[in-house]
Design a protein around this motif. Sequence first.
Motif, PDB file in Angstrom:
ATOM      1  N   ARG A 198       0.842  -1.195   0.000  1.00 56.23           N
ATOM      2  CA  ARG A 198       0.000   0.000   0.000  1.00 56.23           C
ATOM      3  C   ARG A 198       0.882   1.251   0.000  1.00 56.23           C
ATOM      4  O   ARG A 198       0.619   2.204  -0.734  1.00 56.23           O
ATOM      5  CB  ARG A 198      -0.939  -0.026   1.202  1.00 56.23           C
ATOM      6  N   MET A 199       1.941   1.176   0.818  1.00 61.10           N
ATOM      7  CA  MET A 199       2.877   2.310   0.871  1.00 61.10           C
ATOM      8  C   MET A 199       3.492   2.542  -0.506  1.00 61.10           C
ATOM      9  O   MET A 199       3.591   3.665  -0.982  1.00 61.10           O
ATOM     10  CB  MET A 199       4.002   2.019   1.869  1.00 61.10           C
ATOM     11  N   ALA A 200       3.883   1.433  -1.132  1.00 68.22           N
ATOM     12  CA  ALA A 200       4.545   1.552  -2.427  1.00 68.22           C
ATOM     13  C   ALA A 200       3.601   2.167  -3.449  1.00 68.22           C
ATOM     14  O   ALA A 200       3.999   3.006  -4.259  1.00 68.22           O
ATOM     15  CB  ALA A 200       5.015   0.179  -2.887  1.00 68.22           C
ATOM     16  N   ARG A 201       2.307   1.751  -3.376  1.00 67.03           N
ATOM     17  CA  ARG A 201       1.333   2.289  -4.333  1.00 67.03           C
ATOM     18  C   ARG A 201       1.111   3.786  -4.080  1.00 67.03           C
ATOM     19  O   ARG A 201       0.982   4.559  -5.015  1.00 67.03           O
ATOM     20  CB  ARG A 201       0.018   1.530  -4.211  1.00 67.03           C
ATOM     21  N   ALA A 202       1.019   4.145  -2.799  1.00 67.03           N
ATOM     22  CA  ALA A 202       0.736   5.539  -2.446  1.00 67.03           C
ATOM     23  C   ALA A 202       1.906   6.442  -2.841  1.00 67.03           C
ATOM     24  O   ALA A 202       1.717   7.599  -3.201  1.00 67.03           O
ATOM     25  CB  ALA A 202       0.473   5.643  -0.946  1.00 67.03           C
ATOM     26  N   ALA A 203       3.124   5.890  -2.780  1.00 70.81           N
ATOM     27  CA  ALA A 203       4.299   6.725  -3.047  1.00 70.81           C
ATOM     28  C   ALA A 203       4.344   7.188  -4.506  1.00 70.81           C
ATOM     29  O   ALA A 203       3.859   6.534  -5.377  1.00 70.81           O
ATOM     30  CB  ALA A 203       5.562   5.943  -2.724  1.00 70.81           C
TER      31      ALA A 203
END
Lengths: 330, 259
Positions: B254-259
């Motif tokens: 999720r973090m990777a997608r949000a970044a």
Amino acid sequence: MRRTIPLALAAVLSMTLAACGGGSGPAAAPAADGTTTLKVGTIGIGSDAGIRLAADKGYFKEQGLNVEISVIANPPAGIAAAQSGQIDLTYTPSIPLLNALSQNVPLKIIAAADGYKDGASEGADLNRVDDTGLLVQQASAINRPKDLEGKSVSVPARKAQLEVTVSKLVKDDGGDPAKVNWMVLDPSSALQSLNSGRVDAASLVAPFTSKAAAEGNRLLASPGVEFFEQGAIGLWVAGANTVKSKEKALEGFKAAIYKANAYANGHVDEAQQLSAEITKTPLDVVKSGAVNYWPEEVRLEDIERANKNLADLGFLSAPVKLPADVIFGK
Amino acid sequence: MRNVAIRNWVIGTGTPVLLLAAWWFLSANSTDPFFPPLETILIRFQELWLFDHFQSDVLLSLGNLFLGFAIAAVVGVAVGFATALVPPVRWMIDPLIHFLRGIPPVALVPIFISLIGFGTQMRVTSIALAALFPTMIATVDGIRSVSNDLMDVARVYRLSRKERVFNVLLPAAMPQIFSGLQVSLQVAFIVMIASEMLGSSQGIGAMTLLAQQSFMTADMWAGILLLGVIGFLVNILFSLLKRKVLSWYIGSRRMARAA
């Protein structure tokens, strides 16, 4: 998680669609050359020699019929297919037929496929007339049907012919069939399990009865003939819709089958040759077992006897009320 | 974002409810012996499964399912590790694995009967063997796809072999192992039913088959319904477990997608 919802949906949807689909059989439409096609399901047993003779000798053609024979998995599957019109006729013993009739599946008996000669149950060598047998190991302590209480007995399917007929043996001998440990096994697993002692007794159908005897097992009883006594057991059955839409073709089928049955009874060697081919069994194994009998009529009293026995044994809560016209053309 | 989630939820739960309602009303006056009214089916469902045959049949089937699945999961991951990390093992069993996985598990049931009889062992063995391969293959793939950087770091830190396996490789391969486990679970479910066709007629599959063969269609539909419900619940349970075990992975994605 989200992926599972469409799957569940698909399952419910397919069930709904299945629930909507009605069972309308194909109407009788004679082909250009005037022949009507009948699709028939058989279970590939030795007595199929009757219908094979009707096809090989051209008896169906004489009646303007083109009969397509296919092998079905088991009688209940054949009954379901016949009721829905996927096939026109199916082979079934009288017990699955009575089970189906008790659940209001609309079926009619068209002709006899196999059975026992009148007076068969009074003969000396029951294993020569009965193609079913209950076998135990040679040295087994089981010497009478009552001894089966608490023992494991293999059957090809639950609540079907072999369990019912062996139950009657146990009950008639003063035992309680409910105390028998029934095991569902296909015939070759059953024979192997009997030899290795994993089951205490195996109920088998030809040609496995002869194979079991040849491998040194002992025939305890002939459950079929002791249950049915005489008359038609294996039946050609059609769905009520098919009877309406293909009445003439079914009359032709009945005439051809009875002509073939008479021929088979008169030419047992030829019929056994066919049986050996159909069941892919060596001819001498077929010849060492029971001699099939192909009845030339279905009598209501024979069906009623099985019906009453089923109710007495508790497989039916009460005998099925058979419709007056359950036997086609009577 | 929030509205989309609610909409998806409504579609997700609403459609099955609508379909059930459609089934109920369309089948209400059915006289077709093969398609009884849903009401009849539900009555039989209650009579059969809640709770007359619950212990004798439902728990029996589920016990076999979970035991077989658990064996498959442990053995599958262990053999998967051995195959991926020890080249001689890989050369030895790789062809065998690909030969065995091509055989439909249901076709092996008669062979198991002749080898080990037709009791509970046969059922559990069939389930375990069939469910083994998806997990094992996913484990091998998972380990092979662990990045070299990660392994370099582990080497720099001089982690022992044991630490490397349990603290680096296993967590890194976990997402793929879980995908394999999910497939294994479905296979186990299918074989659970198939393995009940022979032997003593106990279990959900055996009862449903018997109902079908004796034309008790309402009982048969009740059995199918129960199998569907169990499949659905088991899947939900599995997803919950997966979310818990893989929370770090889901979070990082999720973090990777949000970044």
